[in-house]
Design a protein around this motif. Structure first.
Motif, mmCIF file in Angstrom:
data_model
loop_
_atom_site.group_PDB
_atom_site.id
_atom_site.type_symbol
_atom_site.label_atom_id
_atom_site.label_comp_id
_atom_site.label_asym_id
_atom_site.label_seq_id
_atom_site.Cartn_x
_atom_site.Cartn_y
_atom_site.Cartn_z
ATOM 1 N N LEU A 217 -0.279 -53.675 144.369
ATOM 2 C CA LEU A 217 -0.185 -55.115 144.598
ATOM 3 C C LEU A 217 -0.413 -55.899 143.314
ATOM 4 N N ALA A 218 -1.365 -55.433 142.499
ATOM 5 C CA ALA A 218 -1.626 -56.103 141.224
ATOM 6 C C ALA A 218 -0.404 -56.028 140.308
ATOM 7 N N THR A 219 0.284 -54.886 140.313
ATOM 8 C CA THR A 219 1.481 -54.715 139.484
ATOM 9 C C THR A 219 2.600 -55.622 139.962
ATOM 10 N N VAL A 220 2.843 -55.669 141.275
ATOM 11 C CA VAL A 220 3.910 -56.520 141.835
ATOM 12 C C VAL A 220 3.615 -57.994 141.573
ATOM 13 N N PHE A 221 2.358 -58.388 141.783
ATOM 14 C CA PHE A 221 1.982 -59.787 141.551
ATOM 15 C C PHE A 221 2.173 -60.163 140.086
ATOM 16 N N PHE A 222 1.726 -59.296 139.183
ATOM 17 C CA PHE A 222 1.848 -59.629 137.770
ATOM 18 C C PHE A 222 3.305 -59.636 137.318
ATOM 19 N N PHE A 223 4.130 -58.736 137.882
ATOM 20 C CA PHE A 223 5.560 -58.752 137.558
ATOM 21 C C PHE A 223 6.174 -60.111 137.888
ATOM 22 N N HIS A 224 5.784 -60.698 139.002
ATOM 23 C CA HIS A 224 6.341 -61.998 139.377
ATOM 24 C C HIS A 224 5.809 -63.120 138.487
ATOM 25 N N LEU A 225 4.587 -62.975 137.993
ATOM 26 C CA LEU A 225 4.103 -63.934 136.996
ATOM 27 C C LEU A 225 4.965 -63.865 135.733
#
Length: 467
Positions: free
Chosen positions: A361-369
């Motif tokens: 989830l942290a990876t997906v969230f940061f990718f969208h940032l």
């Protein structure tokens, strides 16, 4: 002369055939002549520019080493930086500065007339300027000895595989490889082949194919796309710029490997990062490490008070944004990354989610940032960026374009991301080279198949050539 062109490979094969039979000094002379020819294929008029930068930094570095006066050291370093940055500022930022000044004066109601110059941006100037500056600074710091061979130093500045789009090499790594004889090493051909094949896949298959879709979205007339279309455009550009730039760096490393010279790794699965610090250790590593060593740390780094640390982060990222392009959108892009760095630093471990799903989830969230920042990087203006951003959050209707775009993203990017996850789990970029030759052959056949069967609709330039 593009890496993904037949002309370049004819040039390289002829160069390699002669290079292998020459002694060390002859090899360096040949590489220097080939590098200047390679650069002149873009625009021969800028050869005096790179030669001027070379001569100034060569002689100032020797002057610094020959003098025992600290004041003279500072003056010589200042002169070298003034010339290098002055040339960069004139050719890259003159139009931006004058236009911004004119708009400010107009806004303040001050009548002013300004003449503009139509200045052509020399390809690669940002890269070789930072490379020569790091050399002179390292001599000033006493970390390396000044080169006494103008041919060797000129080759360090103009070495063609990494001349126009990096990686930005450090003298402590590249200069010894230029100054000392190079011999054939076992495994260089196999590793070089892997890097070239991977680079061509990233550039031609991923970057150019998705870039065609991204360009269509960003060049669409206002009111003709939905928010989902805009989101597709941002996703496609995220993989376009990654494929384009990482592909160039990979080919540069592979070609250089065949010449017996190692270039630094410039990308390491950046979209698997879970936080900004991790991202900048994976994306454009040569630039992020340059900004860290020659800007962030001299400002005080993280050894000062919390407020000054945030100041240092913002200054570093704002200037990093300006390095990428002469425009306010690039500065905002850098500012957004600065804010993200500050935000994650302030939150600390409170932003860390436990377990494998937490990391995902942290990876997906940061990718969208990161995608949010790419929107400002790619947009032609703030108006376009805000319009597309508002569409993304207000208009989620599916269209034929968005269906096609999501399909192409899945088709071209899913195999790449699965492969990168496989590499990341092993903490090795060379994992494929260690498996059975049959698996490597299957991957190479897949790459060749994709290049032949799915060529991009439009032959694309490398994005970072404009920086």
């Amino acid at each position: 002369m593009l890496f993904n062109s037949y002309l370049f490979w004819i040039f390289f094969v002829l160069l390699w055939a002669v290079y292998r039979v020459l002694p060390h000094r002859g090899q360096n002379l040949l590489l220097l002549a080939a590098s200047y020819y390679f650069y002149s294929c873009w625009d021969w008029r800028f050869l005096p520019l790179i030669m001027t930068t070379t001569l100034v930094n060569y002689f100032t570095a020797i002057g610094i080493e020959n003098s025992d006066k600290a004041t003279r050291h500072r003056w010589l370093l200042g002169f070298s930086a003034a010339v290098s940055l002055g040339l960069l500022a004139f050719f890259k930022y003159w139009g931006f500065f004058t236009e911004s000044a004119y708009e400010l004066m107009t806004l303040l109601g001050i009548p002013v007339q300004m003449s503009t110059l139509n200045i052509i941006l020399p390809v690669g100037i940002s890269f070789y300027t930072f490379q020569t500056m790091s050399y002179t600074i390292d001599v000033y710091r006493g970390q390396i000895k000044a080169s006494r061979s103008l041919v060797n130093f000129a080759l360090y500045v103009a070495y063609f595989p990494q001349l126009v789009a990096g990686p930005i090499e450090r003298s402590v790594s590249l200069m010894p490889q230029i100054e000392n004889p190079r011999s054939r090493r076992r495994g260089d051909f196999a590793e070089g082949l892997y890097l070239v094949m991977l680079g061509l896949f990233l550039k031609v298959v991923v970057g150019d194919n998705l870039g065609f879709i991204a360009d269509g979205v960003f060049m669409a007339e206002p009111g003709t796309i939905t928010g989902t279309d805009a989101l597709v455009g941002v996703y496609c550009f995220a993989f376009q710029i990654y494929g384009d730039f990482a592909g160039y760096s990979s080919i540069a490393r592979g070609v250089s490997k065949w010449l017996g010279i190692d270039l630094m790794t410039n990308f390491r699965m950046p979209y698997l990062a879970r936080n900004p610090s991790d991202f900048w250790q994976r994306w454009h590593i040569s630039l992020s490490s340059w900004l860290r060593d020659y800007l962030y740390i001299p400002l005080g780094g993280n050894r000062v008070s919390a407020g000054k640390v945030y100041r240092n982060l913002m200054i570093t990222m704002l200037l990093g944004g300006l390095w990428h392009g002469a425009g306010w959108t690039f500065i905002v892009w850098g500012g957004l990354h600065g804010l993200i760095l500050c935000g994650y630093r302030a939150l600390g471990d409170r932003f860390t989610l436990p377990g494998r799903w937490g990391r995902t989830l942290a990876t997906v969230f940061f990718f969208h940032l990161i995608c949010l920042t790419w929107l400002f990087f790619r947009a032609d203006s703030f108006a376009q960026a805000w319009q597309m951003l508002s569409l993304i959050f207000t208009d989620q209707g599916l269209s034929e374009l968005s269906r096609y775009g999501f399909g192409m993203i899945a088709f071209f990017c899913l195999p790449l991301m699965v492969y990168e996850i496989w590499l990341d789990k092993a903490h090795s970029l060379r994992r494929l080279e260690l498996v059975h030759w049959g698996w490597r052959s299957a991957v190479y056949c897949y790459i060749v198949f994709m290049i032949i069967v799915f060529p991009p609709p439009v032959f694309g330039q490398f994005i970072y050539f404009q920086f």
